[in-house]
Write an enzyme that holds these catalytic residues in place. Structure first.
Site, short mmCIF file in Angstrom:
data_model
loop_
_atom_site.label_atom_id
_atom_site.label_comp_id
_atom_site.label_asym_id
_atom_site.label_seq_id
_atom_site.Cartn_x
_atom_site.Cartn_y
_atom_site.Cartn_z
CD GLU A 98 90.62 108.45 18.68
OE1 GLU A 98 91.68 108.00 19.20
OE2 GLU A 98 90.20 109.54 18.63
CG ASP A 100 88.24 110.58 16.57
OD1 ASP A 100 87.96 109.99 17.34
OD2 ASP A 100 89.36 110.72 16.29
CD GLU A 102 87.38 115.06 18.49
OE1 GLU A 102 87.98 114.70 19.54
OE2 GLU A 102 88.18 115.79 17.87
CB THR A 116 86.03 113.33 10.28
OG1 THR A 116 86.95 113.80 9.20
CG2 THR A 116 84.70 113.62 10.24
CG ASN A 117 92.36 112.25 12.83
OD1 ASN A 117 92.65 111.80 11.89
ND2 ASN A 117 93.05 112.65 13.88
NE ARG A 126 95.91 107.61 7.92
CZ ARG A 126 96.47 106.90 8.89
NH1 ARG A 126 95.83 106.94 9.88
NH2 ARG A 126 97.45 106.00 8.57
CD GLU A 127 94.56 115.86 11.98
OE1 GLU A 127 95.14 115.68 10.88
OE2 GLU A 127 95.35 115.62 13.14
CD1 TRP A 190 93.03 121.29 22.45
CD2 TRP A 190 91.73 120.99 20.62
NE1 TRP A 190 92.13 120.05 22.82
CE2 TRP A 190 91.49 119.98 21.57
CE3 TRP A 190 90.94 121.12 19.54
CZ2 TRP A 190 90.56 119.01 21.07
CZ3 TRP A 190 89.94 120.02 19.28
CH2 TRP A 190 89.77 118.99 20.23
#
Ligand SMILES: *[C@@H]1O[C@H](CO)[C@@H](O)[C@H](O)[C@H]1NC(C)=O
Ligand SMILES: *[C@@H]1O[C@H](CO)[C@@H](O)[C@H](O)[C@H]1NC(C)=O
Length: 288
Positions: A98, A100, A102, A116-117, A126-127, A190
């Site tokens: 994946e 990302d 967001e 992002t990840n 891995r944010e 969250w």
């Protein structure tokens, strides 16, 4: 004469092809919330809305292995706290690959957080998070994921904000084709200041607009990924300019990190006592 007639035929054929493939529902399927998806093919735009607990989610019908994926969007304006808008690639299996983008909403006048990840075989963690240098609710901006055999680059209006290098097969998405997804969902628990600001349903419907989907990518037919893995040099997203950043792009990325980055897993010592393996290779990608 013959040449120009040939050109005319090609031109008409392209116009017809464009007309045929322009429909949103030709390329995308709804995952959930069909009642909240409004596609406007004339504008090339899709509006997602969210009312009482039901957002919306769509994805491409076909998966891709490597490519450059862009979309423009205008995020939920006003009090968007508790909402998340996402544009991401996902392999749609249990131990997913994946990539990302967001966008975590916020109270009126407060900045969105861009999250992002990247996941490989179901493992994320891995944010990296950023504020943006513009108001993403005021106008359309371009968000791009470039994914090739060397690296993943996240770009905002052509400015690279993050790079993930391919340093080891177990740390890089490289075999599973991924679908392109667009989703608007609620994450009161969250999203906004770690859940301190829940969604305010009196503001509903929340709306986000997507447009100009552009994929230069290798489509996987019938699960056969060989062509996408082999045709390296013919593929535009594998060109040298996507395999490493230019001097100017390195400078842009360093500037974004210095001014707009709010979180980087590579420097989070409470989670990783020593930085994950890819971190130093990634840092080389934008070093002087
Ligand atoms: C979006 O950004 C990508 C990558 O920087 C670029 O190739 C593309 O042309 C841009 N798309 C639009 C619609 O501006
Ligand atoms: C919302 O705004 C506050 C205050 O400016 C900021 O600290 C926070 O990071 C912003 N984003 C989110 C998702 O809470």
């Amino acid at each position: 004469m013959a040449g120009s007639r040939g050109a005319l035929v090609v031109f008409i054929a392209l116009v017809l092809l464009g007309a045929v493939s322009a429909g949103f529902y030709d390329d995308y399927k709804i995952i959930w919330g069909a009642q909240n998806v409004a596609a406007n093919d004339a504008l090339g735009e899709v509006k997602l809305s969210m009312t009482e607990n039901i957002g919306a989610s769509f994805a491409t019908k076909d998966p891709y292995l490597y490519g450059a994926f862009s979309v423009k969007y205008k995020l939920v304006p006003g009090n968007s706290a508790g909402t998340v808008t996402a544009f991401y690639l996902h392999s749609d299996d249990a131990r997913q690959d994946e990539i990302d983008f967001e966008f975590l909403g916020n109270s009126s006048g407060e900045p969105y957080l861009m999250h992002t990840n990247i996941f490989v075989n179901g493992k994320g963690g891995r944010e990296a998070q950023f504020f943006l240098w513009f108001d993403p609710t005021a106008d359309f901006h371009n968000y791009t994921i470039v994914w090739n055999q060397k690296q993943v680059i996240w770009l905002v209006d052509d400015v690279p904000v993050r790079v993930h290098r391919n340093i080891h097969p177990s740390l890089y998405p490289r075999t599973k084709p991924m679908y392109v997804h667009g989703t608007l969902f609620e994450a009161s628990t969250w999203a906004t200041r770690k859940g301190a600001v829940p969604i305010d349903w009196t503001q509903a419907p929340f709306q986000v607009n997507y447009r100009d989907f552009t994929y230069r990518a290798c489509k996987v037919y019938n699960g056969n990924t060989l062509n996408c893995r082999m045709n390296v040099h013919q593929n535009p997203w594998e060109r040298p300019e996507f395999q490493s950043l230019s001097t100017y792009q390195k400078q842009q990325l360093r500037n974004v990190r210095a001014k707009y980055m709010t979180y980087d897993y590579c420097t989070d010592k409470t989670r990783y006592t020593s930085p994950p393996m890819e971190c130093s290779a990634n840092a080389m990608a934008w070093a002087l």
